[in-house]
Scaffold this active site. Structure first.
Site, PDB file in Angstrom:
ATOM      1  N   GLU A   6      -5.445  -5.057  10.505  1.00 47.00           N
ATOM      2  CA  GLU A   6      -4.401  -4.073  10.745  1.00 47.00           C
ATOM      3  C   GLU A   6      -4.682  -3.348  12.060  1.00 47.00           C
ATOM      4  O   GLU A   6      -5.460  -2.382  12.077  1.00 47.00           O
ATOM      5  CB  GLU A   6      -4.362  -3.055   9.606  1.00 47.00           C
ATOM      6  CG  GLU A   6      -4.090  -3.672   8.259  1.00 47.00           C
ATOM      7  CD  GLU A   6      -3.531  -2.640   7.290  1.00 47.00           C
ATOM      8  OE1 GLU A   6      -2.410  -2.833   6.820  1.00 47.00           O
ATOM      9  OE2 GLU A   6      -4.206  -1.635   7.037  1.00 47.00           O
ATOM     10  N   LYS A  31       0.120   4.332  -0.309  1.00 47.23           N
ATOM     11  CA  LYS A  31      -0.495   5.517   0.322  1.00 47.23           C
ATOM     12  C   LYS A  31      -0.236   6.767  -0.536  1.00 47.23           C
ATOM     13  O   LYS A  31      -0.182   6.666  -1.747  1.00 47.23           O
ATOM     14  CB  LYS A  31       0.014   5.659   1.758  1.00 47.23           C
ATOM     15  CG  LYS A  31      -0.175   4.351   2.559  1.00 47.23           C
ATOM     16  CD  LYS A  31       0.094   4.477   4.028  1.00 47.23           C
ATOM     17  CE  LYS A  31      -0.145   3.143   4.719  1.00 47.23           C
ATOM     18  NZ  LYS A  31       0.028   3.195   6.150  1.00 47.23           N
ATOM     19  N   HIS A  42      -9.487   1.169   4.898  1.00 47.57           N
ATOM     20  CA  HIS A  42      -8.203   1.291   5.598  1.00 47.57           C
ATOM     21  C   HIS A  42      -8.373   2.203   6.820  1.00 47.57           C
ATOM     22  O   HIS A  42      -9.148   3.157   6.782  1.00 47.57           O
ATOM     23  CB  HIS A  42      -7.148   1.865   4.648  1.00 47.57           C
ATOM     24  CG  HIS A  42      -5.775   1.804   5.223  1.00 47.57           C
ATOM     25  ND1 HIS A  42      -5.318   2.727   6.120  1.00 47.57           N
ATOM     26  CD2 HIS A  42      -4.783   0.900   5.060  1.00 47.57           C
ATOM     27  CE1 HIS A  42      -4.076   2.396   6.469  1.00 47.57           C
ATOM     28  NE2 HIS A  42      -3.729   1.292   5.847  1.00 47.57           N
ATOM     29  N   GLY A  66       2.504   1.954  10.786  1.00 50.69           N
ATOM     30  CA  GLY A  66       3.483   3.022  10.641  1.00 50.69           C
ATOM     31  C   GLY A  66       4.190   3.386  11.929  1.00 50.69           C
ATOM     32  O   GLY A  66       4.883   4.407  12.001  1.00 50.69           O
ATOM     33  N   SER A 121       3.352  -2.432  10.298  1.00 52.06           N
ATOM     34  CA  SER A 121       4.808  -2.523  10.475  1.00 52.06           C
ATOM     35  C   SER A 121       5.382  -3.886  10.081  1.00 52.06           C
ATOM     36  O   SER A 121       6.317  -4.368  10.699  1.00 52.06           O
ATOM     37  CB  SER A 121       5.190  -2.152  11.905  1.00 52.06           C
ATOM     38  OG  SER A 121       4.809  -0.810  12.192  1.00 52.06           O
ATOM     39  N   GLU A 163      -6.683   4.507   7.970  1.00 53.07           N
ATOM     40  CA  GLU A 163      -6.442   5.941   7.727  1.00 53.07           C
ATOM     41  C   GLU A 163      -7.660   6.590   7.097  1.00 53.07           C
ATOM     42  O   GLU A 163      -7.948   7.766   7.339  1.00 53.07           O
ATOM     43  CB  GLU A 163      -5.183   6.117   6.856  1.00 53.07           C
ATOM     44  CG  GLU A 163      -3.921   5.876   7.682  1.00 53.07           C
ATOM     45  CD  GLU A 163      -2.738   5.332   6.913  1.00 53.07           C
ATOM     46  OE1 GLU A 163      -2.726   5.405   5.673  1.00 53.07           O
ATOM     47  OE2 GLU A 163      -1.812   4.815   7.563  1.00 53.07           O
ATOM     48  N   ASN A 183       0.865  -1.181   0.000  1.00 55.53           N
ATOM     49  CA  ASN A 183       0.000   0.000   0.000  1.00 55.53           C
ATOM     50  C   ASN A 183       0.905   1.235   0.000  1.00 55.53           C
ATOM     51  O   ASN A 183       1.530   1.547   1.002  1.00 55.53           O
ATOM     52  CB  ASN A 183      -0.881  -0.044   1.264  1.00 55.53           C
ATOM     53  CG  ASN A 183      -1.725   1.190   1.437  1.00 55.53           C
ATOM     54  OD1 ASN A 183      -1.822   2.025   0.536  1.00 55.53           O
ATOM     55  ND2 ASN A 183      -2.333   1.317   2.601  1.00 55.53           N
TER      56      ASN A 183
HETATM   57  P1  PGA Z   1       2.838   0.065   7.658  1.00 52.60           P
HETATM   58  O1  PGA Z   1       1.391   0.307   7.009  1.00 52.60           O
HETATM   59  O2  PGA Z   1       3.380  -1.209   7.057  1.00 52.60           O
HETATM   60  O3  PGA Z   1       3.626   1.264   7.269  1.00 52.60           O
HETATM   61  O4  PGA Z   1       2.640  -0.064   9.133  1.00 52.60           O
HETATM   62  C1  PGA Z   1       0.504  -0.758   6.801  1.00 52.60           C
HETATM   63  C2  PGA Z   1      -0.771  -0.258   6.191  1.00 52.60           C
HETATM   64  O5  PGA Z   1      -1.217   0.822   6.547  1.00 52.60           O
HETATM   65  O6  PGA Z   1      -1.386  -0.931   5.334  1.00 52.60           O
END
Ligand code: PGA
Length: 256
Positions: free
Chosen positions: A168, A12, A96, A174, A214, A98, A10
């Site tokens: 997630e 983003k 997601h 992140g 992560s 976010e 992803n």
């Molecule tokens: P990350 O993000 O691997 O940077 O933690 C995962 C995601 O948001 O899909």
């Protein structure tokens, strides 16, 4: 029951079009040697077409990071299912955290997006996950159950085939904090149980559930080895071809 591992990146809101094409080309090579794993990338919308052109003939799947809940029309700022398909996507990521956190995505809008995506022939990755407060309050499973029930509200038993779920935990995205394999596997098992209640045992056994939060080259293999984990949805570590390649390799390793 063997479920094919999926490693999804992803991207983003990162990368210019040229950088996206470079990254896609970097992943293309590793994908050729990694056919035991499904590889998917979700570039930002403006780069999808260029990435799709660069990946023509490759097995790498391309996803939109979101999709409109209608077929199209007066919805400023949204991208309709036919536009994703037109640009080269067969997949869309929906719900997601976010989107939930910053753009008012709810279980209801996730459900609407999911329904139209399926109707319009897109495969989807539906994201679920609890916040740190919810986990601390012992509400993880309750939250996951609610999100799964909400996402699949009014779904028939036969309509779930192209769906992948991504677990997630919000506190792991992140942040460099990964759920332990035990924590992740337990959450995945709970999601599988809920899918079983809604759609029956066969679906519960066959649906792929990815872990996200992560994931990196150091922890991917241990996570992917867990009984209920069928790959990863990777943010930060998908932005460098080498790092992402190592995660794909972990998937290949686990696939045997
Ligand atoms: P990350 O993000 O691997 O940077 O933690 C995962 C995601 O948001 O899909």
């Amino acid at each position: 029951m063997t479920r094919k591992i999926m490693v999804a990146g992803n991207w983003k809101a990162n990368k210019t079009i040229a950088q996206s094409v470079d990254l896609a080309n970097g992943i293309k090579k590793i994908a050729e040697e990694s056919t035991s794993v499904d590889i998917l990338i979700a570039p930002q919308f403006t780069a999808i077409k260029s990435v799709a052109d660069a990946l023509a003939g490759s097995a790498i799947k391309i996803a939109g990071q979101n999709v409109l809940w209608e077929v199209g029309g007066a919805f400023t700022g949204e991208v309709a299912p036919f536009m994703l398909k037109d640009a080269g996507c067969k997949w869309a990521i929906i719900g997601h955290s976010e989107r939930r956190q910053y753009f008012a995505e709810t279980d209801e809008t996730v459900n609407r997006r999911l329904k139209i995506a399926q109707k319009e022939g897109l495969n989807v990755i539906v994201c679920v996950g609890e916040t740190l407060d919810e986990r601390m309050a012992g509400k993880t499973f309750e939250v996951l159950d609610r999100q799964i029930e909400g996402a699949f509200k009014d779904f028939g038993r036969h309509s779930l085939e192209p769906v992948v779920i991504a677990y997630e935990p919000v506190w792991a995205i992140g942040t460099g904090k990964t759920a332990t394999p035990e924590e992740a596997d337990e959450a995945h098992a709970n999601i599988r149980k809920k899918i079983g209640e809604l759609f029956g045992d066969v679906k519960a056994k066959t649906i792929r559930i990815l872990y996200g939060g992560s994931v990196n080259a150091g922890n991917a293999e241990t996570l992917f080895k867990c009984e209920n984990i069928d790959g990863g949805l990777v943010g930060g570590a998908s932005l460098k071809a080498y790092d992402f390649a190592l995660i794909i390799k972990a998937g290949v390793q686990v696939s045997g």
